[in-house]
Write an enzyme that holds these catalytic residues in place. Sequence first.
Site, mmCIF file in Angstrom:
data_model
loop_
_atom_site.group_PDB
_atom_site.id
_atom_site.type_symbol
_atom_site.label_atom_id
_atom_site.label_comp_id
_atom_site.label_asym_id
_atom_site.label_seq_id
_atom_site.Cartn_x
_atom_site.Cartn_y
_atom_site.Cartn_z
ATOM 1 N N GLY A 113 94.589 14.665 35.860
ATOM 2 C CA GLY A 113 94.356 15.983 36.460
ATOM 3 C C GLY A 113 95.542 16.363 37.330
ATOM 4 O O GLY A 113 96.660 15.872 37.128
ATOM 5 N N ARG A 114 95.258 17.209 38.320
ATOM 6 C CA ARG A 114 96.361 17.723 39.150
ATOM 7 C C ARG A 114 97.070 16.609 39.899
ATOM 8 O O ARG A 114 98.299 16.572 39.970
ATOM 9 C CB ARG A 114 95.804 18.761 40.135
ATOM 10 C CG ARG A 114 95.293 20.009 39.433
ATOM 11 C CD ARG A 114 94.548 20.891 40.390
ATOM 12 N NE ARG A 114 93.308 20.258 40.825
ATOM 13 C CZ ARG A 114 92.122 20.860 40.868
ATOM 14 N NH1 ARG A 114 92.011 22.111 40.504
ATOM 15 N NH2 ARG A 114 91.059 20.217 41.293
ATOM 16 N N ILE A 115 96.306 15.679 40.467
ATOM 17 C CA ILE A 115 96.946 14.603 41.240
ATOM 18 C C ILE A 115 97.656 13.640 40.288
ATOM 19 O O ILE A 115 98.816 13.271 40.516
ATOM 20 C CB ILE A 115 95.920 13.867 42.129
ATOM 21 C CG1 ILE A 115 95.363 14.843 43.185
ATOM 22 C CG2 ILE A 115 96.556 12.646 42.802
ATOM 23 C CD1 ILE A 115 94.259 14.289 44.062
ATOM 24 N N ARG A 172 89.847 12.510 29.418
ATOM 25 C CA ARG A 172 88.804 12.950 28.481
ATOM 26 C C ARG A 172 89.429 13.760 27.337
ATOM 27 O O ARG A 172 89.115 13.592 26.185
ATOM 28 C CB ARG A 172 87.782 13.813 29.202
ATOM 29 C CG ARG A 172 86.548 13.044 29.588
ATOM 30 C CD ARG A 172 85.600 13.932 30.296
ATOM 31 N NE ARG A 172 86.296 14.751 31.292
ATOM 32 C CZ ARG A 172 85.692 15.485 32.204
ATOM 33 N NH1 ARG A 172 84.397 15.528 32.259
ATOM 34 N NH2 ARG A 172 86.376 16.190 33.073
ATOM 35 N N THR A 179 93.679 5.387 44.415
ATOM 36 C CA THR A 179 93.613 6.350 45.532
ATOM 37 C C THR A 179 92.503 7.362 45.267
ATOM 38 O O THR A 179 92.486 8.430 45.881
ATOM 39 C CB THR A 179 94.948 7.120 45.693
ATOM 40 O OG1 THR A 179 95.314 7.666 44.435
ATOM 41 C CG2 THR A 179 96.060 6.251 46.241
ATOM 42 N N ARG A 183 88.420 6.908 44.230
ATOM 43 C CA ARG A 183 87.208 6.492 44.923
ATOM 44 C C ARG A 183 86.941 5.029 44.594
ATOM 45 O O ARG A 183 87.193 4.591 43.462
ATOM 46 C CB ARG A 183 86.001 7.333 44.463
ATOM 47 C CG ARG A 183 85.914 8.718 45.048
ATOM 48 C CD ARG A 183 85.663 8.723 46.555
ATOM 49 N NE ARG A 183 85.530 10.059 47.122
ATOM 50 C CZ ARG A 183 86.516 10.767 47.658
ATOM 51 N NH1 ARG A 183 87.736 10.249 47.709
ATOM 52 N NH2 ARG A 183 86.297 11.963 48.157
ATOM 53 N N GLU A 205 83.011 2.173 52.084
ATOM 54 C CA GLU A 205 83.972 2.344 53.199
ATOM 55 C C GLU A 205 83.230 2.674 54.489
ATOM 56 O O GLU A 205 82.239 3.397 54.441
ATOM 57 C CB GLU A 205 84.911 3.525 52.888
ATOM 58 C CG GLU A 205 85.892 3.217 51.811
ATOM 59 C CD GLU A 205 86.714 4.456 51.427
ATOM 60 O OE1 GLU A 205 86.696 5.453 52.178
ATOM 61 O OE2 GLU A 205 87.355 4.415 50.385
ATOM 62 N N HIS A 229 91.960 4.394 53.455
ATOM 63 C CA HIS A 229 91.697 5.748 52.924
ATOM 64 C C HIS A 229 92.523 6.813 53.659
ATOM 65 O O HIS A 229 91.970 7.696 54.331
ATOM 66 C CB HIS A 229 90.199 6.082 53.000
ATOM 67 C CG HIS A 229 89.814 7.226 52.097
ATOM 68 N ND1 HIS A 229 88.572 7.334 51.517
ATOM 69 C CD2 HIS A 229 90.515 8.314 51.671
ATOM 70 C CE1 HIS A 229 88.512 8.450 50.789
ATOM 71 N NE2 HIS A 229 89.690 9.048 50.869
ATOM 72 N N ILE A 230 93.834 6.711 53.491
ATOM 73 C CA ILE A 230 94.730 7.669 54.166
ATOM 74 C C ILE A 230 95.412 8.593 53.166
ATOM 75 O O ILE A 230 96.412 9.240 53.482
ATOM 76 C CB ILE A 230 95.804 6.953 55.025
ATOM 77 C CG1 ILE A 230 96.670 6.017 54.162
ATOM 78 C CG2 ILE A 230 95.149 6.197 56.176
ATOM 79 C CD1 ILE A 230 97.975 5.627 54.830
ATOM 80 N N GLY A 231 94.877 8.658 51.940
ATOM 81 C CA GLY A 231 95.528 9.429 50.876
ATOM 82 C C GLY A 231 96.000 10.811 51.305
ATOM 83 O O GLY A 231 97.124 11.209 51.034
HETATM 84 C C1 8YV Z 1 89.611 12.822 52.762
HETATM 85 C C2 8YV Z 1 89.421 12.575 50.231
HETATM 86 O O1 8YV Z 1 90.119 11.785 53.536
HETATM 87 O O2 8YV Z 1 89.781 14.818 49.656
HETATM 88 C C3 8YV Z 1 89.184 13.785 49.407
HETATM 89 O O3 8YV Z 1 88.385 13.702 48.472
HETATM 90 O O4 8YV Z 1 89.002 11.536 49.921
HETATM 91 C C4 8YV Z 1 90.262 12.647 51.442
HETATM 92 O O5 8YV Z 1 91.226 13.599 51.317
HETATM 93 C C5 8YV Z 1 88.156 12.781 52.950
HETATM 94 O O6 8YV Z 1 87.460 13.564 52.042
HETATM 95 C C6 8YV Z 1 87.827 13.210 54.383
HETATM 96 O O7 8YV Z 1 87.043 14.360 54.457
#
Ligand code: 8YV
Length: 322
Positions: A159-161, A181, A239, A241, A270, A288-290
């Site tokens: 996808g986009r990411i 898919r 990065t 889930r 988490e 979880h610092i994405g």
């Molecule tokens: C956030 C994320 O840290 O956008 C998402 O889906 O997992 C992260 O960017 C998280 O949702 C905090 O609200």
Amino acid sequence: MKPKILVTRKISDGAEEKLKKEFDVNLNLQDEPIPTDDLIKMGNDYDGLITSGFDKVGEEFFSNLNGKLKIIAHVGVGYDNISIKAAEVKKIKVTNTPNVLNEAVAETTILLILAASRRAGEAYNLVRSDNWKNQKPDLTKFMIGNSVTGKTLGIIGMGRIGRIVAQSAKAFGMKIIYYNRNKLSEDLEDGAKYYSDLNSMLPECDFVSIHTPATPDTKNILNASTIGLLPNHAVVINTSRGSTIDDNALIDALENKKIYGAGLDVFNNEPNLDNRYTKLDNCFVLPHIGSATHETRLAMSMMAVDNIYCFFNNKPLISEVV
Ligand code: 8YV
């Protein structure tokens, strides 16, 4: 009367200021988590909610609503913490924040690719623990990792990411293959090779990186059998889930050197991740610092506020989930 908006966690200052101008807002300036039971009770006092990934907005939340709440603007692209079916039943709009975090998450992905392959976690811990001076500087053994340049990166979920990760990885001369898919148009593929079957792609991966949303279909997409198809020099990156990975299978593969390493920013349960991950030298972990950059969190916060603004001003929503 101005619509009443509850913001469950601290969001970026600029977005709070903007919200305050238009609405009767309850901001969480102390950033104290609202317990799920309290959130359920508070749901009926507001016309709109701005939520974060830390909130559990499940079926019970929705079944308790009396009709006042109209919209949930979620700060995050993933919204697996919100029961979308229940929102639909109650005719409550839900919005998310796609696109504005693509680059930040891609940066974190590249960080994990480099850190896991070049043993950055182990190396960093060595210096910090003041043990570097006790090491024998051996040319062929000391902190020797694997090169990234020229290797094959398999992307699960283009996808986009995923596509921005592919673009960035090409700067290291990486060859991109992907499982999705659907096959993308040539334009979007940008030279990447498509696999319609994950099992056929995995043996080709030096690195495999997950960029799918958390759905029943993607749960444990990497499990004992799929991880077993990876070459033993492979590195697993996540990065997206935590639910996309079967922890027991990945930890077994890491402990028993069935793969080379892993770089993980997301986990099941988490922040109470399986602590076996933290004991493994070949696993580089982040909390979880994405999307955690000033610029990105501001853009995400603003997008949530703008969705609220659009809703109450009868304008089309920017990013509607339901
Ligand atoms: C956030 C994320 O840290 O956008 C998402 O889906 O997992 C992260 O960017 C998280 O949702 C905090 O609200």
